[in-house]
Design an enzyme around this catalytic site. Structure first.
Site, PDB file in Angstrom:
ATOM      1  N   LYS A 188      31.319   3.820  62.213  1.00  0.00           N
ATOM      2  CA  LYS A 188      30.126   4.453  62.779  1.00  0.00           C
ATOM      3  C   LYS A 188      30.253   4.539  64.295  1.00  0.00           C
ATOM      4  O   LYS A 188      31.154   3.946  64.906  1.00  0.00           O
ATOM      5  CB  LYS A 188      28.880   3.653  62.400  1.00  0.00           C
ATOM      6  CG  LYS A 188      28.836   2.235  62.952  1.00  0.00           C
ATOM      7  CD  LYS A 188      27.577   1.517  62.527  1.00  0.00           C
ATOM      8  CE  LYS A 188      27.520   0.114  63.143  1.00  0.00           C
ATOM      9  NZ  LYS A 188      26.250  -0.579  62.821  1.00  0.00           N
ATOM     10  N   TYR A 225      24.436   4.723  97.089  1.00  0.00           N
ATOM     11  CA  TYR A 225      23.010   5.030  97.074  1.00  0.00           C
ATOM     12  C   TYR A 225      22.160   3.789  97.312  1.00  0.00           C
ATOM     13  O   TYR A 225      22.456   2.694  96.822  1.00  0.00           O
ATOM     14  CB  TYR A 225      22.616   5.625  95.728  1.00  0.00           C
ATOM     15  CG  TYR A 225      22.960   7.083  95.563  1.00  0.00           C
ATOM     16  CD1 TYR A 225      22.432   8.054  96.415  1.00  0.00           C
ATOM     17  CD2 TYR A 225      23.807   7.501  94.547  1.00  0.00           C
ATOM     18  CE1 TYR A 225      22.744   9.396  96.258  1.00  0.00           C
ATOM     19  CE2 TYR A 225      24.124   8.841  94.374  1.00  0.00           C
ATOM     20  CZ  TYR A 225      23.593   9.780  95.236  1.00  0.00           C
ATOM     21  OH  TYR A 225      23.898  11.109  95.065  1.00  0.00           O
TER      22      TYR A 225
END
Length: 398
Positions: free
Chosen positions: A65, A285
């Site tokens: 999965k 940032y």
């Protein structure tokens, strides 16, 4: 791109992979991406074989999965089949169809069952749904009745996780209904442990006892309870089939224990630029981190748009993830941007940190779980978030 050799499954069509086929040689393809992901299929096979040996005589399934935990569902499925795996688990019908195309003779279970109206689609594809609600049980039995034969499926009983699975009273009513049972081709009875990564957690014992009670309701049906952590640490839960996931892909399954698995995925980022910055200057940032010394910085072309966790960044208050370059552990500096990271390479010899060089973000020297821990998450999330912008190379054989 090298893919696993053919065995019981159909050869993998490279066009079906989530990563594009390399139209040019590897070195040139690497020029097109800011990061490269190297996937060691031999390590994947070795991890599965190790877990299969630990679980013997129980069968060991393959969990594919999440696009094979981020490495590519088709590559994972084919490699595990070559290693000897004969039972697979996907999360969704779409994943199940992809896995079945690679291993048409294998049993492929769909963990999330099926929505209303999709039972026939699942049956016609030869998939086995994991029935986790009374509605799914009734729909699947009705389809079997209409086709004149019981259809194979797993029955999921809830033993204390309160997620998918039949509650004890519902499971009891299903077991006691001969007409319903007659049309259910149950090939597996399963449940899922909530706290297996902490082996001494009291819920493990309670779930084990609840599962034993559920087994008594469905005698003769093969049973499955163990995930990765339970396969490694709780042998009493192995029953007839174990379902290891993260451990097969090299991640840590049991908390506060050494990880015996080999890393499967190595993520590297290419250095775009080397720059100097002085003590007291900030990086990235928000001016989140201020340099405490004159520093040499490597700007790398990977960011959260590639799936690298933004929360793995660093600040003046909290250290971030680290990378590996030329035998040195190099700390991440400042925030993770959409497309860029910055590492402090001051302690790396100048000749070993140059434009175009590659920094390991996780892999052989930096465990993926270390990066995940710095981001306040788990290795599962980091692996399954790996993006499509990386150059991907499959190496090794099963």
């Amino acid at each position: 791109m090298r893919m696993p050799k053919a065995a019981m499954h159909r050869p993998v069509d490279p066009s079906s992979l989530t990563a594009p086929v390399r139209p040019v040689p590897l070195d040139e393809t690497d020029h097109l991406a800011g990061g490269r992901l190297t996937i060691d299929l031999a390590a994947l096979a070795a991890n599965w074989r190790s877990l299969a040996a630990r679980s013997g005589p129980s069968e060991c399934a393959g969990i594919v999965k999440g696009d094979g935990y981020g490495i590519g569902l088709e590559a994972a499925t084919g490699t595990l089949a070559d290693a000897g795996c004969r039972t697979f688990f996907a999360a969704t019908i779409a994943e199940g169809l992809r896995a079945k195309a690679v291993v048409p003779e294998a049993a492929v279970y769909v963990l999330n069952g099926f929505p209303p109206g999709a039972a026939a689609l699942v049956a016609d594809a030869g998939l086995r749904p994991v029935l986790g609600s009374l509605e799914e049980v009734e729909d699947w039995a009705a389809l079997g009745r209409s086709r004149g034969r019981p259809l194979p499926a797993a029955l999921h009983v809830d033993t204390g996780m309160n997620r998918l699975g039949l509650a004890r009273d519902v499971a009891t009513s299903v077991a006691a209904d001969p007409e319903l049972r007659r049309h259910l081709g149950l090939t597996l009875l399963m449940s899922h442990l909530a706290c297996a990564d902490t082996p001494d957690h009291p819920l493990n014992a309670r779930q084990f006892e609840a599962f034993q009670a559920a087994r008594a309701l469905f005698p003769g049906v093969p049973a499955s309870l163990a995930n990765s952590a339970a396969t490694l640490a709780l042998p009493a839960t192995h029953f007839d089939l174990v379902r290891p996931g993260i451990a097969v892909y090299g991640g840590q399954a049991v908390s506060k224990r050494d990880n015996p698995m080999r890393p499967v995925a190595v993520l590297e980022g290419r250095i775009i630029k080397i720059r100097e910055a002085g003590a007291g200057e900030s990086v990235g940032y928000g001016a989140a981190e201020t340099l405490s010394r004159p520093s040499r910085l490597a700007v790398v072309g990977i960011g959260y748009a590639d799936g690298f966790p933004r929360a793995a960044g660093s600040s003046d208050a909290t250290g971030g993830a680290a990378g590996w370059l030329a035998g040195h552990r190099v700390p991440l500096v400042g925030r993770v941007s959409m497309d860029l990271l910055v590492y402090d390479v001051t302690d790396v010899p100048p000749g070993a940190a140059r434009r175009g060089d590659w920094i390991e973000l996780f892999g052989d020297h930096v465990p993926v779980d270390d990066v995940a821990a710095r981001a306040g998450t788990i290795g599962y999330e980091v692996l399954t978030h790996l993006g499509s912008r990386f150059s991907r190379d499959y190496v090794g054989q099963a």
